[in-house]
Design a protein around this motif. Structure first.
Motif, PDB file in Angstrom:
ATOM      1  N   ARG A 143      11.017   6.760  -9.742  1.00 56.47           N
ATOM      2  CA  ARG A 143      10.553   6.970 -11.118  1.00 56.47           C
ATOM      3  C   ARG A 143      10.425   5.633 -11.862  1.00 56.47           C
ATOM      4  NH1 ARG A 143      10.842  12.361 -12.482  1.00 56.47           N
ATOM      5  NH2 ARG A 143      12.002  13.667 -11.014  1.00 56.47           N
ATOM      6  N   ARG A 144      11.380   4.748 -11.664  1.00 58.91           N
ATOM      7  CA  ARG A 144      11.330   3.464 -12.353  1.00 58.91           C
ATOM      8  C   ARG A 144      10.224   2.565 -11.786  1.00 58.91           C
ATOM      9  NH1 ARG A 144      16.405   0.344 -12.434  1.00 58.91           N
ATOM     10  NH2 ARG A 144      16.963   1.282 -10.454  1.00 58.91           N
ATOM     11  N   MET A 145       9.972   2.694 -10.483  1.00 60.61           N
ATOM     12  CA  MET A 145       8.902   1.906  -9.870  1.00 60.61           C
ATOM     13  C   MET A 145       7.540   2.291 -10.435  1.00 60.61           C
ATOM     14  SD  MET A 145      10.093   1.877  -5.851  1.00 60.61           S
ATOM     15  CE  MET A 145       8.504   1.287  -5.253  1.00 60.61           C
ATOM     16  N   THR A 146       7.254   3.588 -10.483  1.00 55.90           N
ATOM     17  CA  THR A 146       5.937   4.005 -10.972  1.00 55.90           C
ATOM     18  C   THR A 146       5.783   3.683 -12.460  1.00 55.90           C
ATOM     19  OG1 THR A 146       6.646   6.287 -11.457  1.00 55.90           O
ATOM     20  CG2 THR A 146       5.803   5.821  -9.235  1.00 55.90           C
ATOM     21  N   ALA A 147       6.859   3.841 -13.216  1.00 55.63           N
ATOM     22  CA  ALA A 147       6.788   3.518 -14.645  1.00 55.63           C
ATOM     23  C   ALA A 147       6.507   2.033 -14.850  1.00 55.63           C
ATOM     24  CB  ALA A 147       8.088   3.912 -15.336  1.00 55.63           C
ATOM     25  N   ALA A 148       7.052   1.181 -13.960  1.00 53.75           N
ATOM     26  CA  ALA A 148       6.879  -0.268 -14.093  1.00 53.75           C
ATOM     27  C   ALA A 148       5.429  -0.696 -13.930  1.00 53.75           C
ATOM     28  CB  ALA A 148       7.754  -0.997 -13.079  1.00 53.75           C
ATOM     29  N   VAL A 149       4.621   0.126 -13.238  1.00 56.36           N
ATOM     30  CA  VAL A 149       3.198  -0.215 -13.073  1.00 56.36           C
ATOM     31  C   VAL A 149       2.313   0.679 -13.947  1.00 56.36           C
ATOM     32  CG1 VAL A 149       3.532  -1.142 -10.758  1.00 56.36           C
ATOM     33  CG2 VAL A 149       2.942   1.287 -11.036  1.00 56.36           C
ATOM     34  N   GLY A 150       2.921   1.330 -14.953  1.00 57.76           N
ATOM     35  CA  GLY A 150       2.151   2.109 -15.912  1.00 57.76           C
ATOM     36  C   GLY A 150       1.776   3.496 -15.474  1.00 57.76           C
ATOM     37  N   LEU A 151       2.534   4.069 -14.511  1.00 55.75           N
ATOM     38  CA  LEU A 151       2.245   5.412 -14.009  1.00 55.75           C
ATOM     39  C   LEU A 151       3.520   6.262 -14.064  1.00 55.75           C
ATOM     40  CD1 LEU A 151       0.191   4.385 -10.837  1.00 55.75           C
ATOM     41  CD2 LEU A 151      -0.762   5.268 -12.984  1.00 55.75           C
ATOM     42  N   PRO A 152       3.839   6.832 -15.216  1.00 55.61           N
ATOM     43  CA  PRO A 152       5.067   7.643 -15.319  1.00 55.61           C
ATOM     44  C   PRO A 152       5.061   8.813 -14.333  1.00 55.61           C
ATOM     45  CG  PRO A 152       4.106   7.219 -17.484  1.00 55.61           C
ATOM     46  CD  PRO A 152       3.092   6.772 -16.482  1.00 55.61           C
ATOM     47  N   THR A 153       6.198   9.050 -13.700  1.00 56.04           N
ATOM     48  CA  THR A 153       6.316  10.156 -12.754  1.00 56.04           C
ATOM     49  C   THR A 153       6.445  11.481 -13.489  1.00 56.04           C
ATOM     50  OG1 THR A 153       7.266   8.843 -10.945  1.00 56.04           O
ATOM     51  CG2 THR A 153       7.817  11.179 -10.994  1.00 56.04           C
ATOM     52  N   LEU A 154       5.636  12.452 -13.068  1.00 53.13           N
ATOM     53  CA  LEU A 154       5.698  13.802 -13.615  1.00 53.13           C
ATOM     54  C   LEU A 154       6.439  14.755 -12.683  1.00 53.13           C
ATOM     55  CD1 LEU A 154       2.002  14.119 -14.872  1.00 53.13           C
ATOM     56  CD2 LEU A 154       4.033  13.588 -16.227  1.00 53.13           C
ATOM     57  N   ARG A 155       6.247  14.584 -11.389  1.00 50.21           N
ATOM     58  CA  ARG A 155       6.902  15.444 -10.394  1.00 50.21           C
ATOM     59  C   ARG A 155       7.217  14.623  -9.168  1.00 50.21           C
ATOM     60  NH1 ARG A 155       4.683  21.179  -7.698  1.00 50.21           N
ATOM     61  NH2 ARG A 155       6.717  21.814  -6.846  1.00 50.21           N
ATOM     62  N   LEU A 156       8.393  14.827  -8.605  1.00 49.58           N
ATOM     63  CA  LEU A 156       8.836  14.054  -7.444  1.00 49.58           C
ATOM     64  C   LEU A 156       9.436  15.001  -6.411  1.00 49.58           C
ATOM     65  CD1 LEU A 156      10.630  10.644  -7.524  1.00 49.58           C
ATOM     66  CD2 LEU A 156      11.465  12.440  -6.026  1.00 49.58           C
ATOM     67  N   VAL A 157       8.858  14.987  -5.206  1.00 42.47           N
ATOM     68  CA  VAL A 157       9.306  15.866  -4.127  1.00 42.47           C
ATOM     69  C   VAL A 157       9.595  15.017  -2.894  1.00 42.47           C
ATOM     70  CG1 VAL A 157       8.752  17.846  -2.674  1.00 42.47           C
ATOM     71  CG2 VAL A 157       7.850  17.734  -5.003  1.00 42.47           C
ATOM     72  N   ARG A 158      10.848  15.036  -2.409  1.00 41.30           N
ATOM     73  CA  ARG A 158      11.171  14.291  -1.183  1.00 41.30           C
ATOM     74  C   ARG A 158      10.831  15.163   0.020  1.00 41.30           C
ATOM     75  NH1 ARG A 158      16.736  11.454  -1.318  1.00 41.30           N
ATOM     76  NH2 ARG A 158      17.635  13.488  -0.838  1.00 41.30           N
ATOM     77  N   VAL A 159      10.002  14.626   0.903  1.00 43.20           N
ATOM     78  CA  VAL A 159       9.509  15.414   2.028  1.00 43.20           C
ATOM     79  C   VAL A 159      10.081  14.971   3.370  1.00 43.20           C
ATOM     80  CG1 VAL A 159       7.399  16.095   0.865  1.00 43.20           C
ATOM     81  CG2 VAL A 159       7.423  13.970   2.199  1.00 43.20           C
ATOM     82  N   ALA A 160      10.723  13.790   3.427  1.00 43.75           N
ATOM     83  CA  ALA A 160      11.278  13.333   4.703  1.00 43.75           C
ATOM     84  C   ALA A 160      12.390  12.330   4.458  1.00 43.75           C
ATOM     85  CB  ALA A 160      10.198  12.700   5.578  1.00 43.75           C
ATOM     86  N   ILE A 161      13.402  12.377   5.352  1.00 43.38           N
ATOM     87  CA  ILE A 161      14.466  11.376   5.413  1.00 43.38           C
ATOM     88  C   ILE A 161      14.587  10.988   6.876  1.00 43.38           C
ATOM     89  CG2 ILE A 161      16.893  10.838   5.028  1.00 43.38           C
ATOM     90  CD1 ILE A 161      16.981  13.049   2.935  1.00 43.38           C
ATOM     91  N   GLY A 162      14.169   9.765   7.198  1.00 42.98           N
ATOM     92  CA  GLY A 162      14.169   9.367   8.602  1.00 42.98           C
ATOM     93  C   GLY A 162      13.319  10.340   9.407  1.00 42.98           C
ATOM     94  N   PRO A 163      13.872  10.906  10.502  1.00 45.32           N
ATOM     95  CA  PRO A 163      13.101  11.826  11.343  1.00 45.32           C
ATOM     96  C   PRO A 163      13.093  13.264  10.835  1.00 45.32           C
ATOM     97  CG  PRO A 163      15.246  11.461  12.320  1.00 45.32           C
ATOM     98  CD  PRO A 163      15.186  10.574  11.091  1.00 45.32           C
TER      99      PRO A 163
END
Length: 206
Positions: A143-163
């Motif tokens: 969320r902080r990364m996208t905000a830093a480039v002017g793209l606030p996060t609206l929805r965040l879904v984690r789809v994978a961790i390692g394998p």
């Protein structure tokens, strides 16, 4: 051989089993005594969370030395371009330091479940979707990364961790998988005798 539990954490659910404020927790969905989360996912984020009842496996999953890459599908406010993607790939400066290089690509809107609390939408402002893979775990980093480039996060879904991947699980679903941990050989210390010079002086003859 250990077991790992893959859980699709819904929006507005804590990554823990108890809460004193009456909010929804893992205990509302998972009835597996002895299993605890290896890592976390924010209250307002969705998707893959790993749990295990094996301490060694939990250490391997959550310790910074063994950080597993994590992949997210992220809906952002605004029209993301290759320029913003390049900035994110290179790493952006946050209050707690610069992020490591990340894998970033623009994607079409993925097929996902409807969220219980719908994402706000404004006809005058478009939205975009990014696939972001990071290998570190700063607090609310994506969320902080996208905000830093002017793209606030609206929805965040984690789809994978390692394998491990969601593979079509719906919110609140979980499944168990078997994990074969590598055998670690105990370290042995060399004896003092092996460190000595094997050739000894012969005793003098009388």
């Amino acid at each position: 051989m250990s077991e790992i539990l893959l859980f699709n954490k819904p929006y507005d659910v804590l990554s823990q089993f108890t809460d004193g404020q009456g909010r929804k927790t893992l205990g509302d969905y998972i009835d597996k005594p002895g299993f605890y989360p290896a890592g976390r996912l924010d209250l307002d984020s969705e998707g893959l969370l790993l749990l295990t009842d094996d301490g060694q496996l939990a250490h391997q999953l959550s310790h910074p030395r063994h950080k597993q890459p994590k992949t997210y599908w992220v809906q952002v406010e605004g029209s993301a371009t290759e320029h913003e993607c390049a900035l994110l790939r290179a790493g952006v400066l946050l209050k707690d330091g610069k992020t490591l290089p990340a894998k970033i690509q623009l994607i079409d809107e993925p097929e996902l479940w409807l969220r219980t609390n719908p994402v706000r939408s404004r006809q005058s402002i478009p939205t975009s979707w990014l696939e972001i893979t990071i290998s570190e775990g700063k607090n609310r980093q994506v969320r902080r990364m996208t905000a830093a480039v002017g793209l606030p996060t609206l929805r965040l879904v984690r789809v994978a961790i390692g394998p491990w991947q969601l593979q079509g699980m719906q919110p609140g679903d979980y499944r168990l998988e078997t994990v074969h941990l590598p055998q670690t050989k105990p370290q042995t210390r060399k004896s003092n005798q092996s460190r000595r010079n094997p050739s000894r002086k012969k005793p003098k003859q009388p």
